[in-house]
Motif scaffolding. Structure first.
Motif, PDB file in Angstrom:
ATOM      1  N   ALA A   1       0.838  -1.204   0.000  1.00 52.62           N
ATOM      2  CA  ALA A   1       0.000   0.000   0.000  1.00 52.62           C
ATOM      3  C   ALA A   1       0.873   1.254   0.000  1.00 52.62           C
ATOM      4  CB  ALA A   1      -0.937  -0.003   1.202  1.00 52.62           C
ATOM      5  N   ALA A   2       1.934   1.247   0.771  1.00 57.63           N
ATOM      6  CA  ALA A   2       2.846   2.394   0.800  1.00 57.63           C
ATOM      7  C   ALA A   2       3.513   2.583  -0.558  1.00 57.63           C
ATOM      8  CB  ALA A   2       3.897   2.213   1.894  1.00 57.63           C
ATOM      9  N   ALA A   3       3.891   1.491  -1.201  1.00 57.84           N
ATOM     10  CA  ALA A   3       4.517   1.581  -2.525  1.00 57.84           C
ATOM     11  C   ALA A   3       3.533   2.129  -3.550  1.00 57.84           C
ATOM     12  CB  ALA A   3       5.031   0.208  -2.961  1.00 57.84           C
ATOM     13  N   ARG A   4       2.276   1.680  -3.489  1.00 55.74           N
ATOM     14  CA  ARG A   4       1.257   2.203  -4.413  1.00 55.74           C
ATOM     15  C   ARG A   4       1.030   3.691  -4.178  1.00 55.74           C
ATOM     16  NH1 ARG A   4      -1.285  -2.762  -3.144  1.00 55.74           N
ATOM     17  NH2 ARG A   4      -2.632  -1.699  -1.650  1.00 55.74           N
ATOM     18  N   ALA A   5       0.972   4.092  -2.926  1.00 57.64           N
ATOM     19  CA  ALA A   5       0.774   5.515  -2.615  1.00 57.64           C
ATOM     20  C   ALA A   5       1.945   6.345  -3.132  1.00 57.64           C
ATOM     21  CB  ALA A   5       0.606   5.702  -1.104  1.00 57.64           C
ATOM     22  N   GLU A   6       3.148   5.844  -2.977  1.00 58.33           N
ATOM     23  CA  GLU A   6       4.327   6.558  -3.463  1.00 58.33           C
ATOM     24  C   GLU A   6       4.313   6.655  -4.985  1.00 58.33           C
ATOM     25  OE1 GLU A   6       7.534   8.837  -3.618  1.00 58.33           O
ATOM     26  OE2 GLU A   6       6.443   8.303  -1.806  1.00 58.33           O
ATOM     27  N   GLU A   7       3.891   5.604  -5.656  1.00 55.75           N
ATOM     28  CA  GLU A   7       3.778   5.639  -7.119  1.00 55.75           C
ATOM     29  C   GLU A   7       2.753   6.682  -7.556  1.00 55.75           C
ATOM     30  OE1 GLU A   7       2.952   1.679  -8.541  1.00 55.75           O
ATOM     31  OE2 GLU A   7       4.735   0.880  -7.548  1.00 55.75           O
ATOM     32  N   ARG A   8       1.620   6.757  -6.847  1.00 59.12           N
ATOM     33  CA  ARG A   8       0.599   7.754  -7.182  1.00 59.12           C
ATOM     34  C   ARG A   8       1.136   9.164  -6.974  1.00 59.12           C
ATOM     35  NH1 ARG A   8      -2.816   4.005  -4.640  1.00 59.12           N
ATOM     36  NH2 ARG A   8      -2.737   5.157  -2.696  1.00 59.12           N
ATOM     37  N   ARG A   9       1.838   9.382  -5.856  1.00 56.91           N
ATOM     38  CA  ARG A   9       2.424  10.710  -5.608  1.00 56.91           C
ATOM     39  C   ARG A   9       3.426  11.081  -6.695  1.00 56.91           C
ATOM     40  NH1 ARG A   9       1.999   9.111  -0.188  1.00 56.91           N
ATOM     41  NH2 ARG A   9       4.052   8.164  -0.190  1.00 56.91           N
ATOM     42  N   ALA A  10       4.256  10.140  -7.078  1.00 60.73           N
ATOM     43  CA  ALA A  10       5.246  10.407  -8.125  1.00 60.73           C
ATOM     44  C   ALA A  10       4.558  10.745  -9.446  1.00 60.73           C
ATOM     45  CB  ALA A  10       6.172   9.205  -8.293  1.00 60.73           C
ATOM     46  N   GLU A  11       3.496  10.035  -9.786  1.00 57.56           N
ATOM     47  CA  GLU A  11       2.762  10.317 -11.023  1.00 57.56           C
ATOM     48  C   GLU A  11       2.109  11.697 -10.961  1.00 57.56           C
ATOM     49  OE1 GLU A  11       1.271  10.157 -14.746  1.00 57.56           O
ATOM     50  OE2 GLU A  11       2.758   8.831 -13.844  1.00 57.56           O
ATOM     51  N   GLN A  12       1.555  12.047  -9.803  1.00 58.82           N
ATOM     52  CA  GLN A  12       0.954  13.370  -9.661  1.00 58.82           C
ATOM     53  C   GLN A  12       2.000  14.467  -9.831  1.00 58.82           C
ATOM     54  OE1 GLN A  12      -0.803  12.862  -5.802  1.00 58.82           O
ATOM     55  NE2 GLN A  12      -2.774  12.202  -6.624  1.00 58.82           N
ATOM     56  N   ILE A  13       3.173  14.262  -9.252  1.00 62.27           N
ATOM     57  CA  ILE A  13       4.252  15.248  -9.379  1.00 62.27           C
ATOM     58  C   ILE A  13       4.677  15.365 -10.836  1.00 62.27           C
ATOM     59  CG2 ILE A  13       6.689  15.680  -8.828  1.00 62.27           C
ATOM     60  CD1 ILE A  13       6.037  14.544  -6.003  1.00 62.27           C
ATOM     61  N   ARG A  14       4.821  14.225 -11.532  1.00 60.38           N
ATOM     62  CA  ARG A  14       5.184  14.271 -12.960  1.00 60.38           C
ATOM     63  C   ARG A  14       4.135  15.031 -13.761  1.00 60.38           C
ATOM     64  NH1 ARG A  14       6.964   8.988 -11.861  1.00 60.38           N
ATOM     65  NH2 ARG A  14       4.996   8.092 -12.562  1.00 60.38           N
ATOM     66  N   THR A  15       2.864  14.814 -13.445  1.00 53.79           N
ATOM     67  CA  THR A  15       1.784  15.489 -14.161  1.00 53.79           C
ATOM     68  C   THR A  15       1.833  16.995 -13.927  1.00 53.79           C
ATOM     69  OG1 THR A  15       0.397  13.528 -14.011  1.00 53.79           O
ATOM     70  CG2 THR A  15      -0.727  15.601 -14.448  1.00 53.79           C
ATOM     71  N   VAL A  16       2.030  17.402 -12.694  1.00 48.30           N
ATOM     72  CA  VAL A  16       2.114  18.838 -12.382  1.00 48.30           C
ATOM     73  C   VAL A  16       3.323  19.469 -13.074  1.00 48.30           C
ATOM     74  CG1 VAL A  16       2.511  20.508 -10.527  1.00 48.30           C
ATOM     75  CG2 VAL A  16       0.824  18.707 -10.226  1.00 48.30           C
ATOM     76  N   LEU A  17       4.463  18.788 -13.036  1.00 46.54           N
ATOM     77  CA  LEU A  17       5.658  19.319 -13.698  1.00 46.54           C
ATOM     78  C   LEU A  17       5.448  19.438 -15.202  1.00 46.54           C
ATOM     79  CD1 LEU A  17       8.502  17.508 -11.734  1.00 46.54           C
ATOM     80  CD2 LEU A  17       7.822  19.909 -11.582  1.00 46.54           C
ATOM     81  N   GLU A  18       4.784  18.467 -15.804  1.00 41.33           N
ATOM     82  CA  GLU A  18       4.487  18.540 -17.243  1.00 41.33           C
ATOM     83  C   GLU A  18       3.554  19.705 -17.543  1.00 41.33           C
ATOM     84  OE1 GLU A  18       4.481  17.442 -21.312  1.00 41.33           O
ATOM     85  OE2 GLU A  18       5.844  17.068 -19.659  1.00 41.33           O
ATOM     86  N   PHE A  19       2.562  19.915 -16.685  1.00 44.04           N
ATOM     87  CA  PHE A  19       1.651  21.047 -16.862  1.00 44.04           C
ATOM     88  C   PHE A  19       2.417  22.365 -16.791  1.00 44.04           C
ATOM     89  CE2 PHE A  19      -0.867  24.431 -14.959  1.00 44.04           C
ATOM     90  CZ  PHE A  19      -1.894  24.539 -15.879  1.00 44.04           C
ATOM     91  N   ILE A  20       3.294  22.496 -15.806  1.00 44.85           N
ATOM     92  CA  ILE A  20       4.078  23.728 -15.656  1.00 44.85           C
ATOM     93  C   ILE A  20       4.974  23.936 -16.874  1.00 44.85           C
ATOM     94  CG2 ILE A  20       5.942  24.809 -14.312  1.00 44.85           C
ATOM     95  CD1 ILE A  20       4.633  23.488 -11.821  1.00 44.85           C
ATOM     96  N   ARG A  21       5.609  22.849 -17.346  1.00 42.02           N
ATOM     97  CA  ARG A  21       6.467  22.965 -18.525  1.00 42.02           C
ATOM     98  C   ARG A  21       5.666  23.462 -19.727  1.00 42.02           C
ATOM     99  NH1 ARG A  21       7.438  20.806 -23.037  1.00 42.02           N
ATOM    100  NH2 ARG A  21       6.010  19.068 -22.798  1.00 42.02           N
ATOM    101  N   CYS A  22       4.485  22.903 -19.946  1.00 45.21           N
ATOM    102  CA  CYS A  22       3.638  23.322 -21.064  1.00 45.21           C
ATOM    103  C   CYS A  22       3.171  24.762 -20.901  1.00 45.21           C
ATOM    104  CB  CYS A  22       2.432  22.391 -21.199  1.00 45.21           C
ATOM    105  SG  CYS A  22       2.866  20.748 -21.777  1.00 45.21           S
ATOM    106  N   ALA A  23       2.820  25.141 -19.679  1.00 47.42           N
ATOM    107  CA  ALA A  23       2.378  26.517 -19.426  1.00 47.42           C
ATOM    108  C   ALA A  23       3.508  27.502 -19.699  1.00 47.42           C
ATOM    109  CB  ALA A  23       1.879  26.659 -17.989  1.00 47.42           C
ATOM    110  N   LEU A  24       4.713  27.182 -19.266  1.00 45.82           N
ATOM    111  CA  LEU A  24       5.855  28.064 -19.524  1.00 45.82           C
ATOM    112  C   LEU A  24       6.159  28.149 -21.014  1.00 45.82           C
ATOM    113  CD1 LEU A  24       8.235  27.069 -16.600  1.00 45.82           C
ATOM    114  CD2 LEU A  24       7.018  29.236 -16.891  1.00 45.82           C
TER     115      LEU A  24
END
Length: 61
Positions: free
Chosen positions: A22-45
């Motif tokens: 469960a901890a590993a799944r939660a960490e994977e979800r957090r990492a995916e969310q961070i990647r998504t936010v970073l991609e959004f910021i990159r596109c916005a810039l």
């Protein structure tokens, strides 16, 4: 007594393994969310850079 001890130990090990999973799944979800936010910021810039590079629009003609 030995059976009870083995069963209790196995159940505890199973619970610990499920908690690790469960901890590993939660960490994977957090990492995916961070990647998504970073991609959004990159596109916005990038979009902001393109917008600033465009010539000004002439209005009132």
């Amino acid at each position: 007594m030995t059976y009870l001890t083995q069963r209790t130990t196995q159940r505890a090990a199973d619970r610990a393994e499920e908690q690790r999973r469960a901890a590993a799944r939660a960490e994977e979800r957090r990492a995916e969310q961070i990647r998504t936010v970073l991609e959004f910021i990159r596109c916005a810039l990038e979009a902001e850079g393109v917008a600033h590079a465009r010539p000004p629009v002439m209005t009132g003609m």
